[in-house]
Design a protein around this motif. Structure first.
Motif, PDB file in Angstrom:
ATOM      1  N   LEU A 133     -80.689  46.394  27.010  1.00 45.97           N
ATOM      2  CA  LEU A 133     -81.837  46.463  26.101  1.00 45.97           C
ATOM      3  C   LEU A 133     -82.790  45.300  26.351  1.00 45.97           C
ATOM      4  O   LEU A 133     -83.937  45.337  25.959  1.00 45.97           O
ATOM      5  CB  LEU A 133     -81.355  46.428  24.654  1.00 45.97           C
ATOM      6  CG  LEU A 133     -80.792  47.733  24.121  1.00 45.97           C
ATOM      7  CD1 LEU A 133     -80.042  47.499  22.835  1.00 45.97           C
ATOM      8  CD2 LEU A 133     -81.891  48.749  23.893  1.00 45.97           C
ATOM      9  N   LEU A 134     -82.294  44.269  26.993  1.00 39.66           N
ATOM     10  CA  LEU A 134     -83.160  43.112  27.250  1.00 39.66           C
ATOM     11  C   LEU A 134     -83.921  43.253  28.562  1.00 39.66           C
ATOM     12  O   LEU A 134     -84.681  42.387  28.946  1.00 39.66           O
ATOM     13  CB  LEU A 134     -82.324  41.824  27.293  1.00 39.66           C
ATOM     14  CG  LEU A 134     -82.004  41.219  25.934  1.00 39.66           C
ATOM     15  CD1 LEU A 134     -81.012  40.087  26.068  1.00 39.66           C
ATOM     16  CD2 LEU A 134     -83.269  40.727  25.258  1.00 39.66           C
ATOM     17  N   GLY A 135     -83.693  44.367  29.252  1.00 35.67           N
ATOM     18  CA  GLY A 135     -84.312  44.548  30.564  1.00 35.67           C
ATOM     19  C   GLY A 135     -85.805  44.857  30.467  1.00 35.67           C
ATOM     20  O   GLY A 135     -86.433  44.729  29.426  1.00 35.67           O
ATOM     21  N   GLU A 136     -86.338  45.271  31.572  1.00 39.84           N
ATOM     22  CA  GLU A 136     -87.763  45.578  31.640  1.00 39.84           C
ATOM     23  C   GLU A 136     -88.090  46.819  30.813  1.00 39.84           C
ATOM     24  O   GLU A 136     -87.224  47.602  30.463  1.00 39.84           O
ATOM     25  CB  GLU A 136     -88.149  45.821  33.106  1.00 39.84           C
ATOM     26  CG  GLU A 136     -88.160  44.549  33.928  1.00 39.84           C
ATOM     27  CD  GLU A 136     -89.131  43.502  33.381  1.00 39.84           C
ATOM     28  OE1 GLU A 136     -90.328  43.799  33.318  1.00 39.84           O
ATOM     29  OE2 GLU A 136     -88.689  42.406  32.988  1.00 39.84           O
ATOM     30  N   ASP A 137     -89.376  46.970  30.517  1.00 35.95           N
ATOM     31  CA  ASP A 137     -89.803  48.151  29.782  1.00 35.95           C
ATOM     32  C   ASP A 137     -89.565  49.397  30.636  1.00 35.95           C
ATOM     33  O   ASP A 137     -89.749  49.362  31.842  1.00 35.95           O
ATOM     34  CB  ASP A 137     -91.297  48.051  29.467  1.00 35.95           C
ATOM     35  CG  ASP A 137     -91.567  46.918  28.501  1.00 35.95           C
ATOM     36  OD1 ASP A 137     -90.667  46.605  27.708  1.00 35.95           O
ATOM     37  OD2 ASP A 137     -92.666  46.356  28.559  1.00 35.95           O
ATOM     38  N   PRO A 138     -89.168  50.488  29.988  1.00 37.66           N
ATOM     39  CA  PRO A 138     -88.951  51.714  30.750  1.00 37.66           C
ATOM     40  C   PRO A 138     -90.292  52.335  31.155  1.00 37.66           C
ATOM     41  O   PRO A 138     -91.334  51.997  30.611  1.00 37.66           O
ATOM     42  CB  PRO A 138     -88.232  52.605  29.739  1.00 37.66           C
ATOM     43  CG  PRO A 138     -88.741  52.134  28.413  1.00 37.66           C
ATOM     44  CD  PRO A 138     -88.977  50.659  28.555  1.00 37.66           C
ATOM     45  N   GLU A 139     -90.228  53.219  32.126  1.00 44.25           N
ATOM     46  CA  GLU A 139     -91.432  53.962  32.486  1.00 44.25           C
ATOM     47  C   GLU A 139     -91.546  55.126  31.501  1.00 44.25           C
ATOM     48  O   GLU A 139     -90.658  55.972  31.435  1.00 44.25           O
ATOM     49  CB  GLU A 139     -91.287  54.482  33.915  1.00 44.25           C
ATOM     50  CG  GLU A 139     -92.543  55.086  34.457  1.00 44.25           C
ATOM     51  CD  GLU A 139     -92.375  55.476  35.925  1.00 44.25           C
ATOM     52  OE1 GLU A 139     -91.780  56.543  36.175  1.00 44.25           O
ATOM     53  OE2 GLU A 139     -92.834  54.714  36.793  1.00 44.25           O
ATOM     54  N   VAL A 140     -92.591  55.118  30.719  1.00 44.42           N
ATOM     55  CA  VAL A 140     -92.736  56.121  29.669  1.00 44.42           C
ATOM     56  C   VAL A 140     -93.810  57.129  30.062  1.00 44.42           C
ATOM     57  O   VAL A 140     -94.910  56.755  30.470  1.00 44.42           O
ATOM     58  CB  VAL A 140     -93.095  55.444  28.326  1.00 44.42           C
ATOM     59  CG1 VAL A 140     -93.353  56.486  27.255  1.00 44.42           C
ATOM     60  CG2 VAL A 140     -91.967  54.524  27.885  1.00 44.42           C
ATOM     61  N   THR A 141     -93.434  58.414  29.945  1.00 36.87           N
ATOM     62  CA  THR A 141     -94.364  59.480  30.325  1.00 36.87           C
ATOM     63  C   THR A 141     -95.224  59.886  29.138  1.00 36.87           C
ATOM     64  O   THR A 141     -94.716  60.097  28.034  1.00 36.87           O
ATOM     65  CB  THR A 141     -93.558  60.707  30.808  1.00 36.87           C
ATOM     66  OG1 THR A 141     -92.649  60.264  31.809  1.00 36.87           O
ATOM     67  CG2 THR A 141     -94.462  61.764  31.393  1.00 36.87           C
ATOM     68  N   CYS A 145    -100.447  64.310  28.657  1.00 38.43           N
ATOM     69  CA  CYS A 145    -100.870  64.746  29.989  1.00 38.43           C
ATOM     70  C   CYS A 145     -99.784  64.598  31.047  1.00 38.43           C
ATOM     71  O   CYS A 145     -99.976  65.006  32.197  1.00 38.43           O
ATOM     72  CB  CYS A 145    -102.128  63.978  30.413  1.00 38.43           C
ATOM     73  SG  CYS A 145    -101.822  62.258  30.847  1.00 38.43           S
ATOM     74  N   GLY A 146     -98.655  63.979  30.707  1.00 38.63           N
ATOM     75  CA  GLY A 146     -97.551  63.882  31.664  1.00 38.63           C
ATOM     76  C   GLY A 146     -97.673  62.732  32.645  1.00 38.63           C
ATOM     77  O   GLY A 146     -96.828  62.576  33.529  1.00 38.63           O
ATOM     78  N   SER A 147     -98.682  61.905  32.499  1.00 39.08           N
ATOM     79  CA  SER A 147     -98.844  60.783  33.420  1.00 39.08           C
ATOM     80  C   SER A 147     -97.837  59.675  33.092  1.00 39.08           C
ATOM     81  O   SER A 147     -97.466  59.482  31.936  1.00 39.08           O
ATOM     82  CB  SER A 147    -100.265  60.228  33.297  1.00 39.08           C
ATOM     83  OG  SER A 147    -100.353  58.975  33.940  1.00 39.08           O
ATOM     84  N   THR A 148     -97.392  58.958  34.128  1.00 38.23           N
ATOM     85  CA  THR A 148     -96.524  57.803  33.878  1.00 38.23           C
ATOM     86  C   THR A 148     -97.355  56.517  33.914  1.00 38.23           C
ATOM     87  O   THR A 148     -96.825  55.421  33.851  1.00 38.23           O
ATOM     88  CB  THR A 148     -95.408  57.700  34.931  1.00 38.23           C
ATOM     89  OG1 THR A 148     -96.009  57.733  36.217  1.00 38.23           O
ATOM     90  CG2 THR A 148     -94.415  58.840  34.788  1.00 38.23           C
TER      91      THR A 148
END
Lengths: 180, 253
Positions: A133-141, A145-148
């Motif tokens: 949980l302390l790691g980097e931010d996740p890639e959120v879609t 529009c579905g863009s990352t």
């Protein structure tokens, strides 16, 4: 013919003949009709709040695990579940709170994740148990529009369980259901 | 002191620290520098209040005197409160609030982590749940210490002042007393020596990254909150927080 109901009649939705007892499977289905008060497109079962159903003699025991410690909806959800059981003629029930193991977004079903996305809330990405949980931010879609190509605006959003994001493609702001 | 008395004290300290910090943070509502920050502060306050409720409900059961969590929160006087002194300190400016939050969050995080393996299952369960939330709190407050510390000349100066100001209240949470010792031996409480090492490592690394100067290790530390001796700040806070239930006993809506 339109049937008249007394407003004070508890068992107006009684689904099972007097003296019979529904199976826990049937009760799971019944509770799938109880929506989350904050995000009504998903129900309390697919969010993983209802953990266990068991008959203890004549008493139905319902085990619930609250989401966030301070979630103001917790009490309301308990009342809604109690009311749904009462309406179905299952007034003889007991709600039990179970804290351990703590609720995790990993318990949210795939179907519910899809409903969240369709509703405009990005569902939790990945698994809470498999990453720090302390790691980097996740890639959120972006749910629109579905863009990352998105960025976090704030770690905390309109409710305890969400963070605020913004899509850099379609420029829409959106909620992200945090992974815990 | 019996183990039951020690446990009651221990739970009050955890519960009261959450309640008081939550109340303090709520003073920002309507005043925060940006909407996102207001939401974040409100969310953190809500998490702390939820955790406090779990601790105080347990404390009330352990005490067994017929009081519930609400009675503990709203009907105890200042001298009966067991919160850490750091959480009752005034909000000050945004840097002051974030410095206080960061030093507390870092302690809270390692404290809850240690309590996850408590021999008391209920403590372990409340801690495990709270730890997930506090992980987010710590991420956010350390990010703010770094952003402001390593920001502009003005933000750096304000964050350095904030750290220097609050520092004297940061030692108390790492200093154990009889209740801490008793519960440590029973396998219920956290090992504060271990928490202290983890806290110091985290704080040193964060302040270094924030280009801030860490106050001297032998700085004088204020203590007393855990035993009920508070700074003048707490009385005013309780007067506001407890006004309604005291003026209208049993009020509900």
């Amino acid at each position: 013919m339109v049937q008249q109901h007394d407003s004070n009649l508890i068992a107006t939705d009684r689904r099972w003949p007097e003296g019979t007892r529904p199976s826990t499977d049937e009760i799971w289905h019944l509770l799938e009709e109880v929506p989350d008060p904050e995000v009504p497109v998903v129900n309390v079962v697919e969010l993983g709040i209802v953990r266990e159903l068991a008959w203890n003699g004549d008493i139905l025991e319902v085990t619930l695990t609250p989401t966030y410690s301070g979630c103001p909806a917790t009490h309301f959800i308990e009342e809604e579940i109690g009311a749904a059981l009462n309406r179905a003629g299952l007034a003889n029930h007991r709600l039990k709170q179970r804290l351990a193991p703590a609720w995790t977004t990993d318990w949210i079903t795939d179907a519910a994740r899809e409903k969240l996305r369709a509703f405009g809330i990005a569902p939790p990405q990945g698994s809470a148990s498999k990453r720090s949980l302390l790691g980097e931010d996740p890639e959120v879609t972006c749910p629109q529009c579905g863009s990352t190509h998105t960025e976090q605006v704030s770690e905390f959003g309109s409710t305890a369980c969400k963070a605020l994001y913004r899509c850099k493609e379609c420029l829409e702001p959106f909620d992200y259901f945090k992974c815990i | 002191m019996t183990e039951q008395q020690a446990l009651f004290e221990y739970l009050l300290r955890l519960g009261d620290s959450g309640t008081i910090l939550s109340q303090r943070l709520c003073e920002w509502i309507g005043n925060a520098p940006a909407l996102e920050e207001e939401l974040a502060i409100g969310n953190v306050a809500l998490d702390l209040l939820g955790q406090a409720r779990a601790w105080l409900e347990y404390a009330a059961e352990v005490e067994g005197a017929g009081r519930d969590a609400d009675a503990l929160a709203f009907l105890r006087h200042e001298r009966e409160y067991r919160n850490l002194l750091i959480v009752e300190q005034a909000n000050g400016n945004f840097a002051d609030t974030m410095a206080r939050q960061y030093l507390f969050d870092a302690w809270h995080y390692f404290m809850l982590q240690a309590l996850c393996t408590s021999a008391d299952e209920r403590i372990a369960a409340i801690a495990a749940k709270g730890l997930k939330e506090v992980t987010y709190h710590l991420r956010r407050s350390s990010a703010w210490v770094k952003r402001l510390g390593d920001g502009t000349e003005e933000s750096h100066a304000k964050m350095q002042d904030a750290i220097d100001e609050i520092w004297t209240y940061s030692g108390e949470m790492l200093i154990g007393d009889e209740a801490d010792q008793l519960l440590l031996e029973a396998g219920i409480g956290a090992d504060l020596e271990q928490v202290k090492q983890q806290w110091q490592a985290h704080v040193t690394a964060t302040l270094a990254e924030a280009t801030l100067t860490q106050p001297a290790e032998d700085s004088y530390m204020q203590t007393g909150g855990k035993q009920g001796y508070h700074t003048e700040q707490l009385g005013f806070l309780l007067a506001e927080m407890q006004y309604l239930p005291r003026a209208y006993p049993g009020a509900s809506w």
